[in-house]
Design an enzyme around this catalytic site. Structure first.
Site, PDB file in Angstrom:
ATOM      1  N   ARG A 169      34.591   5.689  -0.574  1.00 59.22           N
ATOM      2  CA  ARG A 169      33.628   5.625  -1.402  1.00 59.22           C
ATOM      3  C   ARG A 169      32.250   5.910  -1.089  1.00 59.22           C
ATOM      4  O   ARG A 169      31.315   5.105  -0.576  1.00 59.22           O
ATOM      5  CB  ARG A 169      33.868   3.842  -2.003  1.00 59.22           C
ATOM      6  CG  ARG A 169      35.120   3.491  -2.333  1.00 59.22           C
ATOM      7  CD  ARG A 169      35.166   2.242  -2.962  1.00 59.22           C
ATOM      8  NE  ARG A 169      36.722   1.731  -2.603  1.00 59.22           N
ATOM      9  CZ  ARG A 169      37.057   0.553  -2.597  1.00 59.22           C
ATOM     10  NH1 ARG A 169      35.987  -0.460  -1.765  1.00 59.22           N
ATOM     11  NH2 ARG A 169      37.978   0.057  -2.368  1.00 59.22           N
ATOM     12  N   HIS A 283      44.771  -0.816  -7.425  1.00 58.81           N
ATOM     13  CA  HIS A 283      43.380  -1.635  -6.926  1.00 58.81           C
ATOM     14  C   HIS A 283      42.242  -1.221  -7.862  1.00 58.81           C
ATOM     15  O   HIS A 283      41.128  -0.866  -7.427  1.00 58.81           O
ATOM     16  CB  HIS A 283      43.385  -0.744  -5.317  1.00 58.81           C
ATOM     17  CG  HIS A 283      42.819  -1.900  -4.273  1.00 58.81           C
ATOM     18  ND1 HIS A 283      43.598  -2.340  -3.287  1.00 58.81           N
ATOM     19  CD2 HIS A 283      41.663  -2.431  -4.190  1.00 58.81           C
ATOM     20  CE1 HIS A 283      42.802  -3.011  -2.658  1.00 58.81           C
ATOM     21  NE2 HIS A 283      41.592  -2.926  -3.065  1.00 58.81           N
ATOM     22  N   GLY A 316      42.596  -1.658 -14.991  1.00 55.71           N
ATOM     23  CA  GLY A 316      41.866  -1.318 -16.352  1.00 55.71           C
ATOM     24  C   GLY A 316      42.025  -1.991 -17.446  1.00 55.71           C
ATOM     25  O   GLY A 316      41.849  -1.407 -18.576  1.00 55.71           O
ATOM     26  N   ARG A 338      37.516  -6.547 -12.350  1.00 55.97           N
ATOM     27  CA  ARG A 338      36.047  -6.438 -12.691  1.00 55.97           C
ATOM     28  C   ARG A 338      35.564  -7.135 -13.771  1.00 55.97           C
ATOM     29  O   ARG A 338      34.286  -7.489 -13.778  1.00 55.97           O
ATOM     30  CB  ARG A 338      35.967  -4.777 -13.034  1.00 55.97           C
ATOM     31  CG  ARG A 338      35.950  -3.844 -11.807  1.00 55.97           C
ATOM     32  CD  ARG A 338      35.844  -2.311 -12.089  1.00 55.97           C
ATOM     33  NE  ARG A 338      35.903  -1.570 -11.024  1.00 55.97           N
ATOM     34  CZ  ARG A 338      37.321  -1.013 -10.674  1.00 55.97           C
ATOM     35  NH1 ARG A 338      38.380  -1.255 -11.334  1.00 55.97           N
ATOM     36  NH2 ARG A 338      37.271  -0.143  -9.922  1.00 55.97           N
TER      37      ARG A 338
HETATM   38  C1  LIG Z   1      34.604  -5.213  -6.337  1.00 54.64           C
HETATM   39  C2  LIG Z   1      36.055  -5.082  -6.016  1.00 54.64           C
HETATM   40  C3  LIG Z   1      36.535  -5.759  -4.803  1.00 54.64           C
HETATM   41  C4  LIG Z   1      37.890  -5.691  -4.688  1.00 54.64           C
HETATM   42  N1  LIG Z   1      38.538  -6.298  -3.387  1.00 54.64           N
HETATM   43  C5  LIG Z   1      39.765  -6.699  -3.371  1.00 54.64           C
HETATM   44  C6  LIG Z   1      40.291  -7.129  -2.315  1.00 54.64           C
HETATM   45  O1  LIG Z   1      39.306  -7.476  -1.245  1.00 54.64           O
HETATM   46  N2  LIG Z   1      41.478  -7.294  -1.877  1.00 54.64           N
HETATM   47  C7  LIG Z   1      42.418  -6.553  -2.762  1.00 54.64           C
HETATM   48  O2  LIG Z   1      43.806  -6.818  -2.750  1.00 54.64           O
HETATM   49  N3  LIG Z   1      42.059  -6.298  -4.074  1.00 54.64           N
HETATM   50  C8  LIG Z   1      40.717  -6.013  -4.284  1.00 54.64           C
HETATM   51  N4  LIG Z   1      39.964  -5.309  -5.577  1.00 54.64           N
HETATM   52  C9  LIG Z   1      41.121  -4.903  -6.258  1.00 54.64           C
HETATM   53  C10 LIG Z   1      41.458  -5.900  -7.490  1.00 54.64           C
HETATM   54  O3  LIG Z   1      42.377  -6.943  -6.762  1.00 54.64           O
HETATM   55  C11 LIG Z   1      42.267  -5.502  -8.542  1.00 54.64           C
HETATM   56  O4  LIG Z   1      43.488  -4.748  -8.022  1.00 54.64           O
HETATM   57  C12 LIG Z   1      41.479  -4.454  -9.290  1.00 54.64           C
HETATM   58  O5  LIG Z   1      40.246  -4.874  -9.596  1.00 54.64           O
HETATM   59  C13 LIG Z   1      42.127  -4.305 -10.698  1.00 54.64           C
HETATM   60  O6  LIG Z   1      41.357  -3.597 -11.434  1.00 54.64           O
HETATM   61  P1  LIG Z   1      40.266  -3.897 -12.637  1.00 54.64           P
HETATM   62  O7  LIG Z   1      39.284  -4.220 -11.985  1.00 54.64           O
HETATM   63  O8  LIG Z   1      40.293  -2.694 -13.321  1.00 54.64           O
HETATM   64  O9  LIG Z   1      41.023  -5.157 -13.471  1.00 54.64           O
HETATM   65  C14 LIG Z   1      38.893  -5.132  -5.655  1.00 54.64           C
HETATM   66  C15 LIG Z   1      38.282  -4.880  -6.744  1.00 54.64           C
HETATM   67  C16 LIG Z   1      37.026  -4.651  -6.906  1.00 54.64           C
HETATM   68  C17 LIG Z   1      36.246  -4.087  -8.288  1.00 54.64           C
END
Ligand SMILES: Cc1cc2nc3c(=O)[nH]c(=O)nc-3n(C[C@H](O)[C@H](O)[C@H](O)COP(=O)(O)O)c2cc1C
Length: 403
Positions: A169, A283, A316, A338
């Protein structure tokens, strides 16, 4: 007194408010994807191609969106996804988000990389708490973390299996945002331009516990962590196999969930290894930049393992109608990342509550408009699908299968 709306009437409004309050480095860390952000954009695209088919003149006056997940009843078909560094957007953000989840009756997942110690969260948050695990290279340390989660009362262990190495990233490097947070010329300017975050979040950490850091890491590891760009700082394990999931199955007595599945094959392997649930997820477009959207893969996973384990999905989801579409394709529930992070970042617990209220109201309205009173009646009969998305042949497992 009625709950504050923050003048946010949909989840896109919450994102815009968060963009204004947060330093660019924090906002982009929350908002963006990986590499060229192809997966990020593609996660939204299928929702536009999947249409809803309303059934008219159906009595929908007694609507319900409550659901049973791993044996516990919840008010909505949602759970809070693990998001490391939720505490960077708001002082003790994880606690605020967990409390909002408890009040709304949805499970909250605490990330390994969170800034609130798990014991403090378990004591103060209430509600159903799940713990997300990134396995460290030192498996014994990870197993100790799992034992701590069990002792603290977490009800499910969600093992993230899609991240053998850190993703790329590049914006985090450009923005100079690191964990633990370190001042550079670039991010000082960024922070000074966002005084509400500086005073309301960073300064509060500085006068209480010091720079925000990964509070659940064992002391010996915390001390070894030097500042790395956000998203790189986790120490990941690139030698994990399904045997590691089987080992976790042996030591964890409650629900075990594998997060990050993107194929029927891996969903079957997760079920064979003893998982009680899988999260179909890329993710949020933050790991591999060229995967299919989870909503596209979902029906195949439901067909493969929906009769054996609970199938959740994320990535999403920005409208209640998106959630309804996933449930109609066989998901038991949706994880939100998010949207609830942005809510937390603009107003702590009431901000997170606003995000959940928007989801609840939109799901409720969509159910009424398509003529479906309760979410367990949802199925492909409410969908018009593009040719490449084939609905599952099997229906979701009955709720009585829950562990
Ligand atoms: C800022 C941020 C940090 C995240 N940290 C983790 C994490 O520590 N472990 C993990 O399994 N997923 C992590 N994710 C992924 C989320 O668990 C999830 O899969 C994802 O945000 C879903 O998509 P959405 O943001 O569109 O709802 C993270 C996502 C974001 C946006």
């Amino acid at each position: 007194m009625s709950a504050p709306t923050f003048c946010a009437y949909n989840l896109h409004d919450l994102r815009e408010l968060a963009r204004r309050r947060l330093p660019r480095g924090v906002f982009e860390f929350y908002d963006r994807g990986t590499e060229d952000e192809v997966a990020l954009a593609n996660n939204r695209a299928p929702f536009e191609r999947i249409k809803l088919d309303p059934h008219l003149l159906v009595d929908v006056s007694r609507r319900s969106q409550s659901v049973t997940l791993f044996g516990e009843r919840h008010q909505m078909p949602l759970a809070i996804a693990p998001t490391g560094s939720a505490g960077l957007g708001w002082y003790k953000g994880e606690l605020a988000l967990a409390r909002a989840a408890a009040a709304a009756g949805v499970p909250f997942t605490l990330a390994t990389g969170s800034m609130t110690p798990m014991e403090e969260l378990a004591e103060q948050a209430g509600g159903t708490l799940w713990f997300q695990l990134y396995m460290w290279p030192d498996r014994a340390l990870s197993h100790r973390l799992v034992e701590r989660a069990q002792a603290a009362g977490f009800r499910a262990l969600m093992v993230t299996i899609d991240s053998p190495v850190p993703p790329s990233r590049e914006y985090n490097l450009h923005n100079g945002f690191t964990v633990p947070f370190c001042f550079t010329r670039r991010n000082v300017v960024d922070v000074l331009r966002h005084p509400r975050w500086l005073l309301g979040t960073l300064a509060r950490y500085l006068v209480t516990s010091g720079m925000p850091r990964y509070e659940n890491y064992p002391t010996e590891m915390k001390q070894r962590i030097t500042a790395l760009p956000m998203g790189r700082s986790m120490q990941l394990n690139d030698s994990l196999t399904w045997d590691d999931l089987r080992d976790l199955r042996r030591i964890w007595p409650h629900a075990l969930i594998a997060k990050g599945v993107l194929s029927a094959r891996d969903a079957r392997l997760a079920a064979d290894a003893g998982a009680d649930g899988v999260v179909v997820s890329n993710h949020g477009g933050r790991v591999v930049d060229s995967t299919r959207a989870p909503i596209e893969v979902l029906p195949q996973v439901v067909d493969a393992v929906g009769h054996r384990v609970e199938v959740l999905v994320d990535s999403g989801f920005r409208r209640g109608a998106d959630v309804v579409k996933a449930l109609a394709l066989g998901a038991r529930a949706v994880l939100t990342g998010r949207p609830t992070l942005f809510g937390t970042a603009i107003g702590g617990e009431p901000g997170a509550a606003r995000a959940l209220t928007l989801f609840r109201e939109e799901i409720e309205r969509t159910l009424a408009l398509i003529g479906c009173a309760t979410i367990d009646q949802l199925g492909p009969q409410y969908l018009s699908l593009p040719p490449d998305i084939v609905p599952p042949a099997r229906r979701r497992a009955p709720e009585s299968m829950s562990v």
